[in-house]
Design a protein around this motif. Structure first.
Motif, PDB file in Angstrom:
ATOM      1  N   THR A 126       5.174   6.735  -6.983  1.00 21.85           N
ATOM      2  CA  THR A 126       3.689   7.430  -6.913  1.00 21.85           C
ATOM      3  C   THR A 126       3.290   7.625  -8.206  1.00 21.85           C
ATOM      4  OG1 THR A 126       4.409   9.519  -6.351  1.00 21.85           O
ATOM      5  CG2 THR A 126       3.958   7.928  -4.649  1.00 21.85           C
ATOM      6  N   ARG A 127       2.125   7.012  -8.636  1.00 19.96           N
ATOM      7  CA  ARG A 127       1.585   7.247 -10.001  1.00 19.96           C
ATOM      8  C   ARG A 127       0.375   8.224  -9.748  1.00 19.96           C
ATOM      9  NH1 ARG A 127       4.832   6.925 -14.053  1.00 19.96           N
ATOM     10  NH2 ARG A 127       5.806   4.729 -14.518  1.00 19.96           N
ATOM     11  N   SER A 128      -0.032   8.697  -8.476  1.00 21.21           N
ATOM     12  CA  SER A 128      -0.849   9.449  -8.276  1.00 21.21           C
ATOM     13  C   SER A 128      -0.636  10.235  -6.575  1.00 21.21           C
ATOM     14  CB  SER A 128      -2.302   8.925  -8.049  1.00 21.21           C
ATOM     15  OG  SER A 128      -2.673   7.901  -7.243  1.00 21.21           O
ATOM     16  N   PRO A 129      -0.926  11.272  -6.565  1.00 21.13           N
ATOM     17  CA  PRO A 129      -0.082  12.012  -5.133  1.00 21.13           C
ATOM     18  C   PRO A 129      -0.735  11.242  -3.984  1.00 21.13           C
ATOM     19  CG  PRO A 129      -1.312  13.754  -6.693  1.00 21.13           C
ATOM     20  CD  PRO A 129      -1.641  12.289  -7.133  1.00 21.13           C
ATOM     21  N   VAL A 130       0.249  11.347  -2.989  1.00 23.80           N
ATOM     22  CA  VAL A 130      -0.216  10.724  -1.845  1.00 23.80           C
ATOM     23  C   VAL A 130      -0.699  11.696  -0.717  1.00 23.80           C
ATOM     24  CG1 VAL A 130       0.655   9.342   0.315  1.00 23.80           C
ATOM     25  CG2 VAL A 130       1.503   8.871  -2.225  1.00 23.80           C
ATOM     26  N   ILE A 131      -1.821  11.288  -0.256  1.00 25.70           N
ATOM     27  CA  ILE A 131      -2.526  12.292   0.750  1.00 25.70           C
ATOM     28  C   ILE A 131      -2.101  11.499   2.303  1.00 25.70           C
ATOM     29  CG2 ILE A 131      -4.518  13.184   1.756  1.00 25.70           C
ATOM     30  CD1 ILE A 131      -5.533  13.287  -1.076  1.00 25.70           C
ATOM     31  N   GLU A 142       5.680  18.965   7.315  1.00 31.31           N
ATOM     32  CA  GLU A 142       6.399  18.403   8.207  1.00 31.31           C
ATOM     33  C   GLU A 142       7.976  18.013   7.681  1.00 31.31           C
ATOM     34  OE1 GLU A 142       2.296  18.182   9.671  1.00 31.31           O
ATOM     35  OE2 GLU A 142       3.353  18.021   7.749  1.00 31.31           O
ATOM     36  N   SER A 143       8.630  17.542   8.557  1.00 28.53           N
ATOM     37  CA  SER A 143      10.072  16.993   8.173  1.00 28.53           C
ATOM     38  C   SER A 143       9.903  15.707   7.411  1.00 28.53           C
ATOM     39  CB  SER A 143      11.065  16.826   9.386  1.00 28.53           C
ATOM     40  OG  SER A 143      10.611  15.846   9.993  1.00 28.53           O
ATOM     41  N   GLU A 144      11.027  15.558   6.616  1.00 24.43           N
ATOM     42  CA  GLU A 144      11.112  13.876   5.992  1.00 24.43           C
ATOM     43  C   GLU A 144      10.929  12.966   6.881  1.00 24.43           C
ATOM     44  OE1 GLU A 144      13.697  13.182   2.959  1.00 24.43           O
ATOM     45  OE2 GLU A 144      13.278  15.076   1.762  1.00 24.43           O
ATOM     46  N   ASP A 145      11.492  13.001   8.089  1.00 23.76           N
ATOM     47  CA  ASP A 145      11.632  12.026   9.318  1.00 23.76           C
ATOM     48  C   ASP A 145      10.038  12.008   9.790  1.00 23.76           C
ATOM     49  OD1 ASP A 145      14.289  11.399   9.061  1.00 23.76           O
ATOM     50  OD2 ASP A 145      14.708  12.634  10.762  1.00 23.76           O
ATOM     51  N   GLU A 146       9.317  12.887   9.933  1.00 18.99           N
ATOM     52  CA  GLU A 146       7.912  12.860  10.308  1.00 18.99           C
ATOM     53  C   GLU A 146       7.102  12.251   9.075  1.00 18.99           C
ATOM     54  OE1 GLU A 146       7.174  16.531  13.307  1.00 18.99           O
ATOM     55  OE2 GLU A 146       7.671  17.038  11.390  1.00 18.99           O
ATOM     56  N   ILE A 147       7.286  12.447   7.916  1.00 18.65           N
ATOM     57  CA  ILE A 147       6.534  11.999   6.931  1.00 18.65           C
ATOM     58  C   ILE A 147       6.787  10.534   6.514  1.00 18.65           C
ATOM     59  CG2 ILE A 147       6.286  12.341   4.346  1.00 18.65           C
ATOM     60  CD1 ILE A 147       6.893  15.094   4.540  1.00 18.65           C
ATOM     61  N   LEU A 148       8.177  10.161   7.060  1.00 19.72           N
ATOM     62  CA  LEU A 148       8.445   8.724   6.516  1.00 19.72           C
ATOM     63  C   LEU A 148       7.731   7.861   7.852  1.00 19.72           C
ATOM     64  CD1 LEU A 148      10.175   6.687   5.204  1.00 19.72           C
ATOM     65  CD2 LEU A 148      12.043   7.300   6.853  1.00 19.72           C
ATOM     66  N   ALA A 149       7.755   8.375   9.010  1.00 18.41           N
ATOM     67  CA  ALA A 149       7.077   7.835  10.144  1.00 18.41           C
ATOM     68  C   ALA A 149       5.601   7.578   9.791  1.00 18.41           C
ATOM     69  CB  ALA A 149       7.409   8.457  11.476  1.00 18.41           C
ATOM     70  N   ILE A 151       4.178   7.339   6.864  1.00 17.15           N
ATOM     71  CA  ILE A 151       4.116   6.425   5.747  1.00 17.15           C
ATOM     72  C   ILE A 151       4.178   5.040   6.327  1.00 17.15           C
ATOM     73  CG2 ILE A 151       5.506   5.626   3.650  1.00 17.15           C
ATOM     74  CD1 ILE A 151       6.357   8.253   2.977  1.00 17.15           C
ATOM     75  N   GLU A 152       5.092   4.837   7.175  1.00 17.83           N
ATOM     76  CA  GLU A 152       5.214   3.467   7.743  1.00 17.83           C
ATOM     77  C   GLU A 152       4.036   3.338   8.606  1.00 17.83           C
ATOM     78  OE1 GLU A 152       8.520   0.755  10.391  1.00 17.83           O
ATOM     79  OE2 GLU A 152       8.993   2.841   9.612  1.00 17.83           O
ATOM     80  N   LYS A 153       3.359   4.066   9.347  1.00 21.48           N
ATOM     81  CA  LYS A 153       2.310   3.963  10.213  1.00 21.48           C
ATOM     82  C   LYS A 153       1.252   3.574   9.400  1.00 21.48           C
ATOM     83  CE  LYS A 153      -0.299   6.119  13.922  1.00 21.48           C
ATOM     84  NZ  LYS A 153      -0.673   7.361  14.561  1.00 21.48           N
ATOM     85  N   ASN A 154       1.057   4.197   8.095  1.00 22.11           N
ATOM     86  CA  ASN A 154      -0.209   3.968   7.139  1.00 22.11           C
ATOM     87  C   ASN A 154      -0.019   2.463   6.635  1.00 22.11           C
ATOM     88  OD1 ASN A 154      -1.048   4.102   3.964  1.00 22.11           O
ATOM     89  ND2 ASN A 154      -2.429   5.342   5.560  1.00 22.11           N
ATOM     90  N   ILE A 155       1.167   2.030   6.311  1.00 18.51           N
ATOM     91  CA  ILE A 155       1.257   0.691   5.785  1.00 18.51           C
ATOM     92  C   ILE A 155       0.954  -0.320   6.893  1.00 18.51           C
ATOM     93  CG2 ILE A 155       2.956  -0.711   4.876  1.00 18.51           C
ATOM     94  CD1 ILE A 155       4.600   1.368   3.856  1.00 18.51           C
ATOM     95  N   ILE A 156       1.512  -0.293   8.176  1.00 13.59           N
ATOM     96  CA  ILE A 156       1.059  -0.791   9.183  1.00 13.59           C
ATOM     97  C   ILE A 156      -0.419  -1.086   9.482  1.00 13.59           C
ATOM     98  CG2 ILE A 156       1.302  -1.677  11.625  1.00 13.59           C
ATOM     99  CD1 ILE A 156       4.282  -0.302  11.420  1.00 13.59           C
ATOM    100  N   SER A 157      -0.926   0.148   9.442  1.00 11.53           N
ATOM    101  CA  SER A 157      -2.390   0.283   9.818  1.00 11.53           C
ATOM    102  C   SER A 157      -3.190  -0.702   8.508  1.00 11.53           C
ATOM    103  CB  SER A 157      -2.712   1.520   9.975  1.00 11.53           C
ATOM    104  OG  SER A 157      -4.409   1.796   9.883  1.00 11.53           O
ATOM    105  N   LYS A 158      -2.810  -0.341   7.312  1.00  8.85           N
ATOM    106  CA  LYS A 158      -3.560  -1.049   6.339  1.00  8.85           C
ATOM    107  C   LYS A 158      -3.467  -2.471   6.430  1.00  8.85           C
ATOM    108  CE  LYS A 158      -4.084   2.034   2.394  1.00  8.85           C
ATOM    109  NZ  LYS A 158      -3.836   3.349   3.001  1.00  8.85           N
ATOM    110  N   HIS A 159      -2.125  -2.829   6.663  1.00 10.95           N
ATOM    111  CA  HIS A 159      -2.010  -4.633   6.684  1.00 10.95           C
ATOM    112  C   HIS A 159      -2.678  -4.953   7.811  1.00 10.95           C
ATOM    113  CE1 HIS A 159       0.389  -8.041   6.707  1.00 10.95           C
ATOM    114  NE2 HIS A 159       0.687  -7.798   5.111  1.00 10.95           N
ATOM    115  N   LEU A 160      -2.652  -4.377   8.905  1.00 14.34           N
ATOM    116  CA  LEU A 160      -3.342  -4.889  10.104  1.00 14.34           C
ATOM    117  C   LEU A 160      -4.958  -5.069   9.903  1.00 14.34           C
ATOM    118  CD1 LEU A 160      -1.560  -3.171  13.201  1.00 14.34           C
ATOM    119  CD2 LEU A 160      -1.854  -5.591  12.880  1.00 14.34           C
TER     120      LEU A 160
END
Length: 235
Positions: A126-131, A142-149, A151-160
């Protein structure tokens, strides 16, 4: 496509929380040439526009409690809209300076290039903080697992939303994570600095590098860059 803008630092100490000021300065610069275009860029709900990095110091650097300085300053802009990147390159190239925090920084150079992920498995910094925001709640403790979930949801939503189909993400892993608070228009928000390992189709990885991760990308958050051997803005 991405744009790299180099500024003369002029020995100015840049505050750590500067993302919104940089964004506002870019909009004002566009407005000085084309008010209609500036207004369209400023309307968030009219579709994805661009992703903006933070300002980074280059060369010999100094960090204090309140900010940082360097021999030069660098920031990057990315977008799936190559015409916008070309327009911004021409704008920065024809402008002698950009005013940030009421300080005129001379624009030293402007370079654009097409992003090409090196393989289908890459490491992203990251070259700037992720919100990250879910159900009107900003993630932080949140736990790393929750954060990872998230992140993946955000990528999928953007791509869709932009491409129109679900991306094929083979795996994604958090390599490192640092929680921090960032200031946006006087409000403190939770955010993350991340290193991610991800495997997907080249098209998906290129898309992610163009659009960024998380929310408020246009305001200077969630900018991603592939980690490559020798990456160092001080070189």
């Amino acid at each position: 496509m991405q744009l790299i803008v180099n500024l003369d630092s002029d020995r100015f100490e840049m505050p750590y929380d500067h993302s919104y000021q940089l964004y506002s300065s870019i909009i004002k610069l566009v407005s000085s040439k084309d008010k209609d275009k500036a207004e369209k860029l400023h309307i968030y709900n009219s579709g994805f526009k661009f992703n903006l990095s933070q300002i980074m110091p280059g060369g010999k650097r100094k960090f204090t409690r309140t900010g940082f300085s360097g021999e030069r300053y660098i920031f990057m802009i990315s977008s799936v809209d190559s015409d916008l990147i070309i327009y911004l390159k021409q704008l920065f190239s024809s402008s002698k300076e950009i005013n940030i925090f009421n300080h005129a920084f001379r624009i030293h150079s402007v370079t654009n290039y097409n992003v090409h992920p090196s393989s289908e498995i890459i490491t992203l910094n990251t070259r700037s903080p992720v919100i990250l925001k879910e159900k009107n709640k900003y993630l932080f403790n949140e736990s790393e697992d929750e954060i990872l979930a998230a992140i993946e949801k955000n990528i999928i939503s953007k791509h869709l939303k932009v491409i129109g189909r679900k991306p094929n993400i083979k795996f994604i892993k958090i390599v490192s994570l640092k929680r921090k608070k960032v200031e946006l228009k006087g409000i403190k928000l939770p955010a993350f600095m991340l290193k991610l390992a991800i495997s997907s189709d080249l098209e998906v990885l290129k898309f992610l590098l163009d659009v960024g991760l998380g929310s408020k990308n246009q305001l200077g958050f969630g900018f991603l860059e592939e980690e490559k051997h020798g990456d160092n803005f001080g070189v």
